[in-house]
Design an enzyme around this catalytic site. Structure first.
Site, PDB file in Angstrom:
ATOM      1  N   CYS A   1      16.391  -6.492  -0.172  1.00  0.00           N
ATOM      2  CA  CYS A   1      16.592  -7.731   0.531  1.00  0.00           C
ATOM      3  C   CYS A   1      17.944  -8.386  -0.056  1.00  0.00           C
ATOM      4  CB  CYS A   1      15.423  -8.921   0.291  1.00  0.00           C
ATOM      5  SG  CYS A   1      15.492  -9.602  -1.270  1.00  0.00           S
TER       6      CYS A   1
ATOM      7  N   SER B   1       8.897  -9.103   5.185  1.00  0.00           N
ATOM      8  CA  SER B   1       9.905  -9.294   6.320  1.00  0.00           C
ATOM      9  C   SER B   1       9.664 -10.786   6.910  1.00  0.00           C
ATOM     10  CB  SER B   1       9.361  -8.320   7.456  1.00  0.00           C
ATOM     11  OG  SER B   1       8.281  -8.747   8.042  1.00  0.00           O
TER      12      SER B   1
ATOM     13  N   GLU C   1       0.734  -1.075   0.030  1.00  0.00           N
ATOM     14  CA  GLU C   1       0.011   0.041   0.048  1.00  0.00           C
ATOM     15  C   GLU C   1       0.790   1.068  -0.028  1.00  0.00           C
ATOM     16  OE1 GLU C   1      -0.048  -1.697   4.381  1.00  0.00           O
ATOM     17  OE2 GLU C   1       0.185  -2.302   2.168  1.00  0.00           O
ATOM     18  N   ARG C   2       2.167   0.893   0.048  1.00  0.00           N
ATOM     19  CA  ARG C   2       3.080   2.295   0.091  1.00  0.00           C
ATOM     20  C   ARG C   2       3.236   2.812  -1.241  1.00  0.00           C
ATOM     21  NH1 ARG C   2       7.604   0.191   4.468  1.00  0.00           N
ATOM     22  NH2 ARG C   2       6.037  -0.225   6.247  1.00  0.00           N
TER      23      ARG C   2
ATOM     24  N   GLU D   1      17.846  -7.200  10.461  1.00  0.00           N
ATOM     25  CA  GLU D   1      17.989  -6.484   9.249  1.00  0.00           C
ATOM     26  C   GLU D   1      17.650  -5.101   9.231  1.00  0.00           C
ATOM     27  OE1 GLU D   1      16.418  -7.221   4.811  1.00  0.00           O
ATOM     28  OE2 GLU D   1      14.893  -7.469   6.165  1.00  0.00           O
TER      29      GLU D   1
END
Length: 501
Positions: A281, A226, A176-177, A383
């Site tokens: 990632c 994540s 949604e970003r 991370e």
């Protein structure tokens, strides 16, 4: 204010109103659009259309399905510049980075165009008297993808290109970003000739994710995000009887042996650790020089290069990287830098307080470098997902090999050396899914497969390449008999299963 639409084959009329989330311009900090945070009702509408469209699409011969993908590739290439600018405006990565995001996705589309060959089964003639056996790779039905903010073009294409090529319908829930590029890709797929309902886009947060995982008509789910969420997706999806691949986080290491080409190491590290603001990632946030002399030399060369990096607007052609995706994510990165200092690591370059003149409200953060990071530090174990590089010094080859092998994540690792024996030994023994030898970001080409180990991946199937075809299909095996004689007549063939003769 622009509201980003779902892409639903049956339209959105009559659906309940959903709360709206903010889509920011990371360069200015301003809200530029709204996105609906919908749930099960919208998903049900998408599933209804997918159910109606998928059987005919699966029955379409693979050459014709491939032609749709060929045309989709042509259309995306035609709109490359506008797509890259749109992507950069919501994510914050530079326009060249955004173009690379799209191009790496298109490479998987190119692989998927070979689906007539990639989806072929196996055949045995004469498995018994008059008996032939063959297998078919058939589509699962309806697949779904849940994708992260950091590659809003590449990762959706990793998923839907192969799923659709194999004859499935696909429902995409992007982050949604930065949801605008996935919406445009679905529109271009429809323009390329895909029937309505074959690729749809739904928006939402956790409610939509759980609705996808629970929906009985969705046969398979692919996820990237994540590790904690990946573990949830895998557990809930498999409990509902779905096939699930869930890719999680990473803490990739770069091992530098004393004989490495130090110029190449520094050039690669600057790009791999700080490119795209470290929001990858497969970024390289940990470097492990072997021996104190190697570490001192590497640090001496790295500091001026890092300090010279230019942070700028995503549309600045001189910028090395742009802003991070949200103000909250910037604060999270700052928090991890503070944690590293508290844990006793030496902060050699501190990028926390960078501001860009004229864009003070943008989500910018400068590059940071730590030295003397130790494996027990939480800032090393987790991370950070930002422009932060950590130096972990190792005494010898065995200690360096153990660091990525024992880490909770196992996505990628790189080794820098001129020694072929050392490289071969390292690649064979390291407990990590993807290995680069003098290659900083070992993402495989599209016709191989992408996947990490340990908490970097949940499930037994990797992304794209032949593994992608296996994930989005299931095998049906047919044993057929065409006897020479007439049934019941004298001398007619007797059916005998070969293993029971």
């Amino acid at each position: 204010m622009r509201v980003i639409p779902h892409v639903l084959a049956l339209g959105a009329e009559g659906l309940p109103e959903a709360p709206l989330g903010d889509v920011f311009d990371p360069n200015s900090g301003e809200v530029q659009a709204k996105v609906p945070l919908a749930g099960a009702a919208v998903l049900d509408r998408a599933v209804e259309a997918a159910r109606a469209a998928q059987p005919a699409w699966a029955a379409t011969n693979p050459q014709r399905r491939a032609r749709v993908l060929f045309q989709f590739k042509v259309l995306v290439e035609r709109e490359m510049d506008s797509l890259a600018r749109l992507l950069a405006s919501e994510h914050g990565k530079t326009i060249p980075d955004a173009r690379g995001d799209i191009q790496r996705g298109l490479e998987v589309v190119e692989f998927a165009c070979g689906i007539p060959h990639a989806q072929k089964g196996e055949y045995t003639q004469g498995a018994g008297p008059g008996i032939d056996v063959y297998s078919m790779r058939v589509p699962l039905g309806i697949g779904a993808g849940i994708t992260p903010f950091n590659f809003p073009a590449m990762i959706p294409m990793w998923m839907f290109a192969i799923a659709i090529a194999c004859g499935n319908a696909f429902i995409l829930k992007p982050s949604e970003r930065d949801p605008s590029v996935p919406v445009r890709l679905a529109e271009l797929m429809r323009e390329a000739g895909a029937p309505p309902g074959i690729l749809q886009v739904v928006h939402g947060g956790p409610e939509m994710v759980n609705a996808i995982l629970d929906h009985p008509a969705i046969a398979a789910v692919s996820f990237v995000g994540s590790s904690d969420i990946a573990q949830h997706v895998y557990a809930r999806g498999t409990a509902a009887g779905k096939r699930v691949q869930a890719m999680g986080g990473a803490k990739n290491h770069g091992i530098v042996l004393p004989d490495a080409d130090m110029d190449q190491v520094v050039n690669d590290l600057v790009g791999a650790a700080f490119g795209s603001a470290g929001e990858r990632c497969m970024a390289l946030p940990v470097v492990v020089p072997v021996g104190e002399a190697t570490a001192d030399e590497l640090r001496r060369r790295l500091v001026p290069r890092i300090e010279a990096l230019k942070v700028g607007r995503s549309d600045d052609p001189a910028a090395d990287y742009g802003p991070v995706v949200t103000a909250q994510h910037r604060e999270r990165i700052r928090g991890w830098i503070a944690r590293g200092v508290e844990e006793g690591a030496e902060l050699v370059v501190d990028g926390r307080n960078l501001t860009l003149q004229g864009h003070e409200k943008g989500f910018f953060i400068g590059p940071s470098l730590f030295d003397h990071v130790r494996p027990e530090m939480e800032s090393y174990r987790q991370e950070i997902f930002g422009p932060v590089l950590q130096i972990v010094r190792a005494r010898d080859f065995e200690e360096a090999l153990a660091l990525p092998s024992r880490h909770q994540y196992g996505n990628g690792v790189a080794l820098y050396t001129r020694n072929g024996h050392a490289a071969r030994e390292f690649a064979a023994r390291v407990n990590v899914g993807m290995v680069g030898i003098n290659v900083p970001i070992p993402v495989p080409v599209a016709y191989h497969t992408f996947g990490g180990w340990k908490r970097s991946a949940f499930g037994d199937h990797n992304q794209h390449g032949p593994e992608g075809v296996r994930f989005w299909t299931k095998v049906k095996t047919v044993t057929q008999r065409w006897p020479d004689g007439s049934a019941g007549s004298a001398g007619a063939d007797v059916f005998v299963i070969p293993t029971m003769a």
